[in-house]
Design an enzyme around this catalytic site. Structure first.
Site, PDB file in Angstrom:
ATOM      1  CD  GLN A 187     -11.289   9.066   2.318  1.00  9.61           C
ATOM      2  OE1 GLN A 187     -11.181   9.595   1.388  1.00  9.61           O
ATOM      3  NE2 GLN A 187     -10.141   9.277   2.706  1.00  9.61           N
ATOM      4  CG  ASP A 235      -7.895   0.646   3.440  1.00  8.17           C
ATOM      5  OD1 ASP A 235      -7.050   1.598   3.216  1.00  8.17           O
ATOM      6  OD2 ASP A 235      -8.801   0.611   4.323  1.00  8.17           O
ATOM      7  N   GLY A 265      -5.070   6.324   4.426  1.00 13.28           N
ATOM      8  CA  GLY A 265      -4.064   5.785   5.362  1.00 13.28           C
ATOM      9  C   GLY A 265      -2.975   5.299   3.918  1.00 13.28           C
ATOM     10  CG  HIS A 266      -3.353   6.408   0.198  1.00  8.60           C
ATOM     11  ND1 HIS A 266      -3.484   7.516  -0.533  1.00  8.60           N
ATOM     12  CD2 HIS A 266      -4.605   6.051   0.728  1.00  8.60           C
ATOM     13  CE1 HIS A 266      -4.820   7.226  -0.369  1.00  8.60           C
ATOM     14  NE2 HIS A 266      -5.380   6.597   0.314  1.00  8.60           N
ATOM     15  CE  LYS A 275      -7.487   5.308  -2.218  1.00  7.31           C
ATOM     16  NZ  LYS A 275      -8.221   3.903  -1.202  1.00  7.31           N
TER      17      LYS A 275
HETATM   18  P1  GDP Z   1      -4.703   2.551  -0.367  1.00  5.21           P
HETATM   19  O1  GDP Z   1      -5.443   3.097   0.642  1.00  5.21           O
HETATM   20  O2  GDP Z   1      -6.014   2.310  -1.414  1.00  5.21           O
HETATM   21  O3  GDP Z   1      -3.770   2.759  -0.167  1.00  5.21           O
HETATM   22  O4  GDP Z   1      -4.760   0.996   0.254  1.00  5.21           O
HETATM   23  P2  GDP Z   1      -3.812   0.043   1.765  1.00  5.21           P
HETATM   24  O5  GDP Z   1      -2.126   1.231   1.721  1.00  5.21           O
HETATM   25  O6  GDP Z   1      -4.611   0.829   3.056  1.00  5.21           O
HETATM   26  O7  GDP Z   1      -4.072  -1.089   1.914  1.00  5.21           O
HETATM   27  C1  GDP Z   1      -3.383  -2.094   1.283  1.00  5.21           C
HETATM   28  C2  GDP Z   1      -2.622  -2.643   1.593  1.00  5.21           C
HETATM   29  O8  GDP Z   1      -2.495  -3.973   0.824  1.00  5.21           O
HETATM   30  C3  GDP Z   1      -1.108  -1.698   1.723  1.00  5.21           C
HETATM   31  O9  GDP Z   1      -1.137  -3.016   2.608  1.00  5.21           O
HETATM   32  C4  GDP Z   1       0.050  -2.568   0.488  1.00  5.21           C
HETATM   33  O10 GDP Z   1       1.073  -2.099   0.951  1.00  5.21           O
HETATM   34  C5  GDP Z   1      -0.749  -4.115   0.226  1.00  5.21           C
HETATM   35  N1  GDP Z   1      -1.148  -4.230  -1.030  1.00  5.21           N
HETATM   36  C6  GDP Z   1      -1.536  -3.841  -1.734  1.00  5.21           C
HETATM   37  N2  GDP Z   1      -0.877  -4.220  -3.162  1.00  5.21           N
HETATM   38  C7  GDP Z   1      -0.499  -5.323  -2.431  1.00  5.21           C
HETATM   39  C8  GDP Z   1      -0.692  -6.301  -3.678  1.00  5.21           C
HETATM   40  O11 GDP Z   1      -1.273  -7.419  -4.688  1.00  5.21           O
HETATM   41  N3  GDP Z   1      -0.727  -8.301  -3.073  1.00  5.21           N
HETATM   42  C9  GDP Z   1      -0.432  -8.103  -1.741  1.00  5.21           C
HETATM   43  N4  GDP Z   1      -0.636  -8.967  -0.892  1.00  5.21           N
HETATM   44  N5  GDP Z   1      -0.382  -7.137  -0.417  1.00  5.21           N
HETATM   45  C10 GDP Z   1      -0.522  -5.210  -1.436  1.00  5.21           C
HETATM   46  P1  IMO Z   2      -7.728   5.135   2.001  1.00 10.83           P
HETATM   47  O1  IMO Z   2      -7.981   6.576   1.779  1.00 10.83           O
HETATM   48  C1  IMO Z   2     -11.198   2.434   4.332  1.00 10.83           C
HETATM   49  C2  IMO Z   2     -14.300   5.032   6.276  1.00 10.83           C
HETATM   50  C3  IMO Z   2     -14.362   4.854   8.049  1.00 10.83           C
HETATM   51  C4  IMO Z   2     -15.418   5.306   8.099  1.00 10.83           C
HETATM   52  C5  IMO Z   2     -15.985   6.177   7.233  1.00 10.83           C
HETATM   53  C6  IMO Z   2     -16.479   7.973   7.125  1.00 10.83           C
HETATM   54  O2  IMO Z   2      -6.910   4.635   2.884  1.00 10.83           O
HETATM   55  O3  IMO Z   2      -8.745   4.296   1.098  1.00 10.83           O
HETATM   56  P2  IMO Z   2     -14.637   9.318   7.854  1.00 10.83           P
HETATM   57  O4  IMO Z   2     -13.171   9.295   9.295  1.00 10.83           O
HETATM   58  O5  IMO Z   2     -13.919   9.190   7.077  1.00 10.83           O
HETATM   59  O6  IMO Z   2     -15.295  10.471   8.694  1.00 10.83           O
HETATM   60  O7  IMO Z   2     -15.239   7.647   8.184  1.00 10.83           O
HETATM   61  O8  IMO Z   2     -14.955   6.274   6.214  1.00 10.83           O
HETATM   62  N1  IMO Z   2     -12.979   5.484   5.685  1.00 10.83           N
HETATM   63  C7  IMO Z   2     -12.577   4.534   5.484  1.00 10.83           C
HETATM   64  N2  IMO Z   2     -12.038   3.087   5.671  1.00 10.83           N
HETATM   65  N3  IMO Z   2     -10.207   3.452   3.858  1.00 10.83           N
HETATM   66  C8  IMO Z   2      -9.657   4.678   3.818  1.00 10.83           C
HETATM   67  O9  IMO Z   2      -9.111   5.459   3.211  1.00 10.83           O
HETATM   68  C9  IMO Z   2     -10.573   5.249   4.192  1.00 10.83           C
HETATM   69  N4  IMO Z   2     -11.301   6.944   5.142  1.00 10.83           N
HETATM   70  C10 IMO Z   2     -12.660   6.383   5.781  1.00 10.83           C
HETATM   71  O10 IMO Z   2     -13.732   3.852   8.391  1.00 10.83           O
HETATM   72  O11 IMO Z   2     -16.179   3.891   8.219  1.00 10.83           O
HETATM   73 MG    MG Z   3      -6.041   2.922   3.052  1.00 16.42          MG
END
Ligand code: GDP
Ligand code: IMO
Ligand code: MG
Length: 434
Positions: A225, A13, A40-41, A16
């Site tokens: 991840q 998170d 979840g991206h 990416k």
């Molecule tokens: P990922 O799994 O690495 O793709 O990240 P996620 O999408 O799960 O979580 C990142 C969250 O931060 C999302 O809600 C993005 O929209 C948000 N985000 C990404 N870059 C920025 C930033 O520079 N500032 C803020 N405030 N939010 C951001």
């Molecule tokens: P992105 O790509 C954050 C965590 C779960 C749990 C552990 C194992 O959005 O960064 P699993 O279901 O993979 O066997 O769970 O890994 N986890 C993540 N945490 N971002 C993710 O993906 C994750 N994918 C799995 O919360 O702790």
């Molecule tokens: Mg994510």
């Protein structure tokens, strides 16, 4: 031509999805190589939010090809829903811009039941998985009992493989996990129609990637991840079941290491973790709550509240080495605005020792105390800034310090979720191939 891998350096998170969406502009192919719909991206374009679980985060750009590599575990029902959801929102998705590796393993209904059943049985010792069947699916892959896309599109093979594995799964679900079981006919009725829908997407993606390389296109590999959720290098057993590190881009897509020219490590300006496991810099105070709220730190897949803490550069340095990072992308710098002082963890205190490297043993890590360096914060809202020189001096100092501590140049700074809220200091694709 240069091929770039984007991976998370922390616990996922890091943003990416956002950065891949931005960099996809320059690439021709965007390739996911591991994980599944545990990811979840998030992409935010013109104020509209898209969350992708399986489809690479290049899908919002026209004229790009998104590739789901052999290293990804795919829940076909979720993939079809995701395709439909994008189409409903006016995004074109079809075999012209989405390919699925014929070698990718399928997540089956029993994988999800096993994931849930095991977590339930573990009670308060549970791992906190996403419950998507990821671990049990990789387990079957490694023990050579997985069902792949090439099997799905050949109904006779699919039937045979399913039938040969169901006795064991039923026994385990019923007798050991005391869980509901699965029904062969119901699975066939669900999965055979998937086979019809997805057949046109199934391809030898190694060949497609190789052709794109020969044609001189840039390729972007999108990790899921983060490094500290990696099955080998993470905080085992509180990890996911795949290799999340850059090296796996090759195995999970079907290319060799000489084709990778750069690796970008995604660094959230602080640390978050969703699910269980150690988090040395975790904050249990109002600063942690403030970061959680300002950063809207809720899981993009499960909606769970993310645990928050200060930036840990022992963690990021570990990732820099394991992934051979060539650059960093720092995200969510804007979330730190308004804090008087900022702490950066530089190392750990363990009993009498100062540890500069991330320890493998969970017991050691759990007893580690972060050693912090204090930096001044900045009051300004930075979400509209487009240039490094516009940033307040203290924000620039913070970024510079991360760069020094991790010994890796910062190439991208993100100051908001939107595409335009991105300061590119050095275009990762402009590096000459090594
Ligand atoms: P990922 O799994 O690495 O793709 O990240 P996620 O999408 O799960 O979580 C990142 C969250 O931060 C999302 O809600 C993005 O929209 C948000 N985000 C990404 N870059 C920025 C930033 O520079 N500032 C803020 N405030 N939010 C951001
Ligand atoms: P992105 O790509 C954050 C965590 C779960 C749990 C552990 C194992 O959005 O960064 P699993 O279901 O993979 O066997 O769970 O890994 N986890 C993540 N945490 N971002 C993710 O993906 C994750 N994918 C799995 O919360 O702790
Ligand atoms: Mg994510």
């Amino acid at each position: 031509m240069s091929n770039i891998v984007v991976i998370g350096t922390q616990w996922g998170d890091e943003g990416k999805g956002k950065v891949v969406d931005v960099l996809a502009e320059t690439a021709r192919l965007i390739v996911r190589f591991q994980g599944g719909n545990n990811a979840g991206h998030t992409m935010v374009v013109d104020g509209e939010t898209f969350i992708s679980h399986l489809i690479p985060s290049g899908i919002l750009h026209p004229n790009k090809v998104c590739v789901i590599g052999n290293g990804v575990v795919v829940d076909p029902g979720v993939l079809i829903e995701e395709i439909q959801h994008l189409r409903d929102r006016g995004i074109s998705v079809g075999p012209h811009n989405l390919l699925i590796s014929e070698n990718a393993n399928l997540i089956m209904p029993y994988h999800k039941l096993i994931d849930h059943g095991r977590e339930r049985l573990k009670g308060n010792k549970k791992l906190g998985t996403t419950g998507r069947g990821i671990g049990p699916c990789y387990e079957d892959k490694v023990t050579r009992r997985g069902i792949r896309f090439c099997d799905l599109i050949d109904p006779e093979t699919f039937r045979q493989k399913l039938s040969s594995i169901l006795g064991e799964k039923t026994f385990y679900l019923k007798e050991f996990l005391r869980s509901e079981t699965v029904d062969e006919t119901a699975i066939l009725n669900e999965y055979l129609p998937y086979s019809e829908v997805l057949r046109p997407y199934v391809a030898n993606v190694s060949v497609s990637i190789s052709q794109a390389i020969k044609a001189g296109h840039h390729i972007l590999f999108e990790g899921a991840q983060g490094t500290h959720l990696d099955i080998d290098h993470g905080t085992y057993p509180y990890v996911t079941s795949s290799n999340t590190v850059a090296g796996n881009a090759c195995c999970g897509a079907g290319i060799g290491p000489t084709q990778i020219h750069g690796v970008i490590g995604m660094v959230k300006a602080y640390t978050t973790r969703v699910g269980r496991g150690p988090l040395p810099t975790e904050l249990h105070d109002e600063i942690g709550d403030r970061i959680q709220q300002r950063g809207a730190e809720f899981g993009a897949t499960t909606g769970r509240r993310r645990r928050c803490g200060w930036l840990d550069t022992a963690v990021v340095r570990n990732a820099a080495r394991i992934n051979s990072l060539t650059g960093l992308a720092i995200t969510k710098l804007d979330v730190l605005s308004g804090l008087k002082n900022l702490m950066i963890c530089t190392a750990y205190r363990y009993k009498q020792d100062r540890l500069t490297e991330f320890p493998a043993a969970l017991r050691v890590l759990e007893e580690c105390e972060p050693i912090y360096e204090e930096l001044p914060g900045w009051p300004d809202d930075i979400t509209a800034f487009q240039d490094i020189d516009d940033l307040p001096e203290n924000a620039r100092t913070y970024v510079k310090r991360v760069e020094e501590l991790v010994e890796t140049p910062v190439q991208i700074i993100s100051v908001g979720p939107g595409r335009k809220q991105t300061i590119v200091l050095q275009d990762p694709f402009s590096r000459l191939p090594v």
